[in-house]
Design a protein around this motif. Structure first.
Motif, PDB file in Angstrom:
ATOM      1  N   VAL A  81      21.309   3.992 -12.260  1.00 24.30           N
ATOM      2  CA  VAL A  81      21.037   2.929 -13.233  1.00 24.30           C
ATOM      3  C   VAL A  81      20.633   1.651 -12.506  1.00 24.30           C
ATOM      4  CG1 VAL A  81      22.058   1.459 -15.008  1.00 24.30           C
ATOM      5  CG2 VAL A  81      22.554   3.910 -14.986  1.00 24.30           C
ATOM      6  N   ASP A  82      21.329   1.324 -11.422  1.00 21.96           N
ATOM      7  CA  ASP A  82      20.985   0.132 -10.640  1.00 21.96           C
ATOM      8  C   ASP A  82      19.542   0.204 -10.149  1.00 21.96           C
ATOM      9  OD1 ASP A  82      23.587  -0.753 -10.922  1.00 21.96           O
ATOM     10  OD2 ASP A  82      24.235   0.032  -8.987  1.00 21.96           O
ATOM     11  N   LEU A  83      19.164   1.361  -9.617  1.00 17.93           N
ATOM     12  CA  LEU A  83      17.814   1.490  -9.048  1.00 17.93           C
ATOM     13  C   LEU A  83      16.751   1.397 -10.135  1.00 17.93           C
ATOM     14  CD1 LEU A  83      18.314   4.250  -6.325  1.00 17.93           C
ATOM     15  CD2 LEU A  83      18.526   1.773  -6.139  1.00 17.93           C
ATOM     16  N   ALA A  84      17.040   1.943 -11.313  1.00 14.09           N
ATOM     17  CA  ALA A  84      16.090   1.834 -12.423  1.00 14.09           C
ATOM     18  C   ALA A  84      15.861   0.365 -12.789  1.00 14.09           C
ATOM     19  CB  ALA A  84      16.606   2.620 -13.627  1.00 14.09           C
TER      20      ALA A  84
ATOM     21  N   VAL B 182       7.005  -0.197  -6.184  1.00 16.96           N
ATOM     22  CA  VAL B 182       8.114   0.693  -5.862  1.00 16.96           C
ATOM     23  C   VAL B 182       8.425   1.519  -7.097  1.00 16.96           C
ATOM     24  CG1 VAL B 182       9.801  -1.097  -6.463  1.00 16.96           C
ATOM     25  CG2 VAL B 182      10.512   0.837  -5.049  1.00 16.96           C
ATOM     26  N   GLU B 183       8.748   2.780  -6.888  1.00 14.72           N
ATOM     27  CA  GLU B 183       9.091   3.672  -7.986  1.00 14.72           C
ATOM     28  C   GLU B 183      10.381   4.402  -7.666  1.00 14.72           C
ATOM     29  OE1 GLU B 183       5.966   6.378  -8.845  1.00 14.72           O
ATOM     30  OE2 GLU B 183       4.543   4.834  -9.500  1.00 14.72           O
ATOM     31  N   GLN B 184      11.121   4.725  -8.724  1.00 15.63           N
ATOM     32  CA  GLN B 184      12.296   5.575  -8.596  1.00 15.63           C
ATOM     33  C   GLN B 184      11.876   7.002  -8.895  1.00 15.63           C
ATOM     34  OE1 GLN B 184      15.309   4.885 -11.580  1.00 15.63           O
ATOM     35  NE2 GLN B 184      16.930   5.881 -10.392  1.00 15.63           N
ATOM     36  N   TYR B 185      12.284   7.950  -8.035  1.00 14.51           N
ATOM     37  CA  TYR B 185      11.959   9.344  -8.285  1.00 14.51           C
ATOM     38  C   TYR B 185      12.896   9.890  -9.358  1.00 14.51           C
ATOM     39  CZ  TYR B 185      11.544  14.375  -7.636  1.00 14.51           C
ATOM     40  OH  TYR B 185      11.367  15.721  -7.854  1.00 14.51           O
ATOM     41  N   GLU B 186      12.275  10.265 -10.517  1.00 22.05           N
ATOM     42  CA  GLU B 186      13.042  10.761 -11.651  1.00 22.05           C
ATOM     43  C   GLU B 186      14.216   9.801 -11.924  1.00 22.05           C
ATOM     44  OE1 GLU B 186      11.999  13.117 -13.495  1.00 22.05           O
ATOM     45  OE2 GLU B 186      10.406  13.916 -12.247  1.00 22.05           O
TER      46      GLU B 186
ATOM     47  N   ASP C   5      -7.184   0.276   6.490  1.00 19.80           N
ATOM     48  CA  ASP C   5      -7.345   1.457   7.336  1.00 19.80           C
ATOM     49  C   ASP C   5      -6.394   2.598   6.981  1.00 19.80           C
ATOM     50  OD1 ASP C   5      -5.210  -0.074   8.128  1.00 19.80           O
ATOM     51  OD2 ASP C   5      -5.331   0.528  10.232  1.00 19.80           O
ATOM     52  N   GLU C   6      -5.226   2.300   6.382  1.00 21.77           N
ATOM     53  CA  GLU C   6      -4.277   3.372   6.089  1.00 21.77           C
ATOM     54  C   GLU C   6      -3.219   2.894   5.100  1.00 21.77           C
ATOM     55  OE1 GLU C   6      -2.572   4.439   9.834  1.00 21.77           O
ATOM     56  OE2 GLU C   6      -1.840   2.427  10.254  1.00 21.77           O
ATOM     57  N   ASN C   7      -2.822   3.786   4.213  1.00 19.99           N
ATOM     58  CA  ASN C   7      -1.735   3.505   3.280  1.00 19.99           C
ATOM     59  C   ASN C   7      -0.461   4.173   3.782  1.00 19.99           C
ATOM     60  OD1 ASN C   7      -3.670   2.235   1.746  1.00 19.99           O
ATOM     61  ND2 ASN C   7      -3.886   3.916   0.290  1.00 19.99           N
ATOM     62  N   THR C   8       0.669   3.599   3.424  1.00 22.71           N
ATOM     63  CA  THR C   8       1.958   4.096   3.910  1.00 22.71           C
ATOM     64  C   THR C   8       2.971   4.074   2.777  1.00 22.71           C
ATOM     65  OG1 THR C   8       1.506   3.220   6.125  1.00 22.71           O
ATOM     66  CG2 THR C   8       3.794   3.766   5.622  1.00 22.71           C
ATOM     67  N   THR C   9       3.814   5.089   2.741  1.00 23.50           N
ATOM     68  CA  THR C   9       4.923   5.161   1.788  1.00 23.50           C
ATOM     69  C   THR C   9       6.234   5.234   2.561  1.00 23.50           C
ATOM     70  OG1 THR C   9       3.561   6.365   0.186  1.00 23.50           O
ATOM     71  CG2 THR C   9       5.950   6.442  -0.128  1.00 23.50           C
ATOM     72  N   ILE C  10       7.196   4.427   2.168  1.00 25.77           N
ATOM     73  CA  ILE C  10       8.540   4.521   2.721  1.00 25.77           C
ATOM     74  C   ILE C  10       9.447   5.067   1.633  1.00 25.77           C
ATOM     75  CG2 ILE C  10      10.520   3.282   3.690  1.00 25.77           C
ATOM     76  CD1 ILE C  10       8.622   1.243   4.832  1.00 25.77           C
ATOM     77  N   VAL C  11      10.065   6.209   1.893  1.00 27.91           N
ATOM     78  CA  VAL C  11      10.992   6.820   0.938  1.00 27.91           C
ATOM     79  C   VAL C  11      12.410   6.512   1.397  1.00 27.91           C
ATOM     80  CG1 VAL C  11      11.762   8.942  -0.164  1.00 27.91           C
ATOM     81  CG2 VAL C  11       9.357   8.676   0.482  1.00 27.91           C
ATOM     82  N   ALA C  12      13.169   5.857   0.542  1.00 26.20           N
ATOM     83  CA  ALA C  12      14.569   5.534   0.836  1.00 26.20           C
ATOM     84  C   ALA C  12      15.460   6.469   0.028  1.00 26.20           C
ATOM     85  CB  ALA C  12      14.869   4.083   0.487  1.00 26.20           C
ATOM     86  N   GLU C  13      16.215   7.309   0.730  1.00 30.14           N
ATOM     87  CA  GLU C  13      17.153   8.223   0.083  1.00 30.14           C
ATOM     88  C   GLU C  13      18.535   7.575   0.102  1.00 30.14           C
ATOM     89  OE1 GLU C  13      16.920  11.968   2.065  1.00 30.14           O
ATOM     90  OE2 GLU C  13      14.858  12.364   1.423  1.00 30.14           O
ATOM     91  N   LEU C  14      18.977   7.110  -1.057  1.00 29.39           N
ATOM     92  CA  LEU C  14      20.226   6.369  -1.161  1.00 29.39           C
ATOM     93  C   LEU C  14      21.334   7.255  -1.720  1.00 29.39           C
ATOM     94  CD1 LEU C  14      18.587   3.141  -2.574  1.00 29.39           C
ATOM     95  CD2 LEU C  14      19.442   3.436  -0.280  1.00 29.39           C
TER      96      LEU C  14
END
Length: 714
Positions: free
Chosen positions: A10-13, A96-100, A113-122
């Motif tokens: 809920v916090d992340l949403a 930033v998006e929350q996965y599901e 030149d390049e796109n980057t994604t950082i995935v944070a697993e909390l």
């Protein structure tokens, strides 16, 4: 009540809706503290400096922080931080998006030149993964190899199995899921709909439904009220119509905020917390920053309530238990996968004639240059006619020359260029390879179990010391200033750094205090021999190929030459250092030969007709051999006169370090071993922030021998 240490789904949403307002901010620099705390410094056109913090260790959080709440930049940036700087410097933050409804955030950055994604697993052990535009992992803080998913450099990033997303659920789906439960209302909301205990109780309160009501006794009206409460919460989170609160637990006298302790932060005001004092904030990210900043300041007080100096043994114990659980799941997965491969091989022999007919048909057709498409059509026609061999063919992979057949309900992929025996042998080998991974996982779980027992042992020792500690005497006499300091138990260790000229090489100080330096590559070997090999020095090199030029220094770089009697113990340690950093270690061997010569026997001038490669050298005269020298390496931490990581032969490190960890040839990559050593150091020191400052995994890796290793058993 327990203080919150991890943000909820809920916090992340709620957080996602607010962080969207920072889109367009440009990244200046990335910092990594320890192995679990990322800081991204950004510039926003309207707001100016923006500090984005993401922590994935024992504390799990993500938010924008006030500049005064940001820790000082660490010293030398680790490789992970340097990689991020190279990819993100000048990049735009685009969202930033929350996965599901999982505790996973995806931060997106764009650059020409390049796109980057950082995935944070909390969740769980926590992790950060950096992805390229094809979602391939560039690097990650922790490598994950489970039956269900893999997160490793070079692999496609895989999310964990998705949870139910109650915020996007229809009433029909909600009612059906509730009906399937055999528990009460609150437990169903908490576990089946993934709200967790607090928000499950909150929904019950808002809906006016008894949280202990058994699902079997709930009716449609109560379902509708719960769904309406859930929809109202979803609207609040989606629209950003938040009412952030930091809640306090009052002191024993019932005081207010000024006398209480922060215990939770929420994006909305909760009926469940009406009895607690609360402080309102304009934005949720401000509330999160305030809460976790003060949690950092008092972190040691949260580890069991036994005083501010108590390390968080309970948190470490739970962490090790979670790791063991994951490893056990991986082992179970390996067993199932290996058994599945063996069963496929046995099916080939059980239906030998059928499989041989299929493979022979394909091979004969290919030898006659029949196109794959025509072969596939032939099998389809045969299947329509009821031919068993044709009906067994499920797929043809023309690109890789493979045919998938179904035998007794199991699909088996075959190499069409080989016979039945070769295909079965390949499956047996794959089963053995998986079985070997299982054995590796078993070894890893034993390491984790030992780490768990070590934490429990240190907790007992710490508690015993507390019981034995004498009370302050009435006269207030101070402890003897000469008494040795137990640095491991010190709650706060001052950081004292001093850079030295030799630190860019491999180096250590012998137990007798002599400096030993070695090259990391051909260029450094060349430099050492040309620039730093002086009168009185001894030169060491492993007999094996690929070792460093190793110099046992008799003098410092600014000292005049003098005759020095170098002890045999120092020479032995220099020999151990030379063989441990050679191909002997890389090959998984435990000993090798080393030779030593005086400084004037080493030359860069080859004999007539000979050629020396870069980093090579010629030896004139007799060599002194140290036969069958055992490999040995350790990493330690010094607390005085300076605070830093050191490494080298165990006997030398033991002489200078407050504590050390020995390593030996093994199966784990340098980076993974460095992280394990770092975590072990954090468990040994009460002041974990000190370890984070002076002994990051990147600094530890600097002292590990080349090749794979493992922590040595006691």
């Amino acid at each position: 009540m327990d203080r919150k240490r991890e943000m909820t789904s809920v916090d992340l949403a709620a957080l996602v809706s607010e962080l969207g307002s920072y889109e367009g901010a440009k990244v200046d620099k990335a910092y990594l503290y320890g192995d679990d705390f990322l800081r991204l410094k950004l510039r926003d056109f309207e707001r100016g400096r923006v500090e984005l913090l993401v922590e994935v260790g024992d504390v799990k959080r993500a938010h924008v922080a006030a500049p005064e709440h940001v820790p000082d930049a660490p010293g030398r940036p680790p490789n992970f931080a340097m990689m991020l700087r190279n990819r993100l410097s000048g990049a735009d933050f685009v969202g930033v998006e929350q996965y599901e409804f999982d505790r996973i955030l995806e931060f997106e950055f764009e650059r020409d030149d390049e796109n980057t994604t950082i995935v944070a697993e909390l969740f769980g052990p926590g992790n950060l993964a950096v992805l390229d535009p094809n979602r391939e992992v560039i690097d990650c803080l922790d490598t994950v190899r489970l039956k269900s998913r893999t997160v490793a450099p070079g692999a496609q990033y895989e999310f964990p199995e998705s949870q139910v997303n109650p915020l996007a659920m229809s009433y029909e789906a909600f009612a059906a899921l509730m009906d399937e439960s055999d528990s009460d209302v609150v437990r169903t909301l908490a576990t089946q709909l993934n709200f967790g205990g607090l928000y499950a109780e909150e929904l019950c309160s808002r809906a006016g439904v008894d949280k202990n009501l058994d699902i079997a006794d709930a009716d449609a009206e109560q379902y509708e009220r719960l769904y309406e409460a859930m929809e109202a919460l979803a609207i609040e989170l989606r629209t950003g119509a938040l009412d952030p609160r930091v809640y306090y637990e009052p002191d024993e006298e019932g005081g207010g905020i000024e006398d209480g302790t922060r215990v939770d932060v929420t994006p909305i005001a909760l009926e469940e917390y009406e009895h607690l004092p609360a402080e309102a904030f304009d934005t949720f990210t401000d509330a999160v920053d305030d809460y976790f900043h003060h949690l950092d300041l008092t972190e040691d007080e949260d580890a069991g309530g036994s005083g501010p100096d108590r390390p968080d043994f309970e948190g470490e114990i739970e962490k090790q238990k979670r790791i063991i659980e994951q490893q056990e799941q991986a082992i179970e997965g390996f067993e199932q996968d290996a058994e599945a491969e063996r069963e496929k091989a046995e099916l080939l022999y059980a239906e030998y004639g059928l499989v041989d007919e299929i493979l022979s048909t394909v091979r004969e057709a290919r030898e006659n240059d029949v196109p794959w498409e025509e072969i596939e059509e032939t099998f389809e026609a045969g299947a329509e006619q009821g031919i068993d061999a044709a009906e067994a063919v499920q797929r043809i992979d023309d690109e890789n020359g493979r045919v998938t057949v179904r035998i007794d309900g199991t699909d088996v992929t075959l190499d069409a260029s080989e016979g039945v025996e070769q295909n079965a042998d390949r499956l047996y080998k794959e089963a053995k390879r998986i079985q070997d991974k299982k054995e590796g996982a078993k070894a890893a779980i034993e390491d984790t179990r030992e780490a768990l027992e070590d934490v429990k042992r240190r907790r007992e020792e710490w508690e015993a010391r507390q019981e034995e500690q004498p009370e302050d005497d009435e006269d207030g006499d101070e402890a003897d200033e000469d008494e040795a300091v137990d640095w491991l138990a010190e709650p706060s260790i001052p950081v004292r750094k001093s850079e030295q000229w030799y630190e860019r090489f491999r180096w250590f100080h012998t137990s007798d205090g002599f400096l030993v330096i070695g090259g990391r590559n051909a260029d450094q070997n060349e430099e050492l021999v040309k620039k730093y090999l002086d009168r009185g020095d001894r030169f060491f090199h492993a007999q094996a190929h690929g070792g460093p030029a190793t110099i046992l220094k008799a003098t410092g770089p600014s000292e005049s030459a003098r005759d020095v009697d170098i002890p045999e113990s120092s020479e032995r340690e220099a020999a151990t250092f030379a063989v441990s950093n050679s191909s002997v270690w890389k090959d998984g061997k435990y000993s090798g030969d080393v030779y030593a010569v005086d400084y004037d026997q080493v030359t860069k001038t080859p004999e007539s007709g000979e050629y020396l490669e870069k980093g090579g050298f010629a030896i004139r005269g007799d060599r002194e051999y140290f036969r069958d020298v055992g490999v040995g390496a350790a990493v330690g931490i010094t607390c005085e006169p300076s605070t830093r990581v050191i490494g080298g032969p165990p006997s030398a490190v033991r002489e200078h370090a407050e504590t050390l960890i020995e390593v030996e040839p093994g199966r784990y990559a340098q980076g993974d071993v460095a992280k394990r050593v770092y975590r072990e150091f954090r468990e040994r020191f009460a002041d974990t922030s000190f370890v984070r400052s002076v002994a990051s995994p990147d600094r530890i890796q600097h002292f590990l021998p080349p090749g794979t290793s493992r922590i040595a058993e006691d």
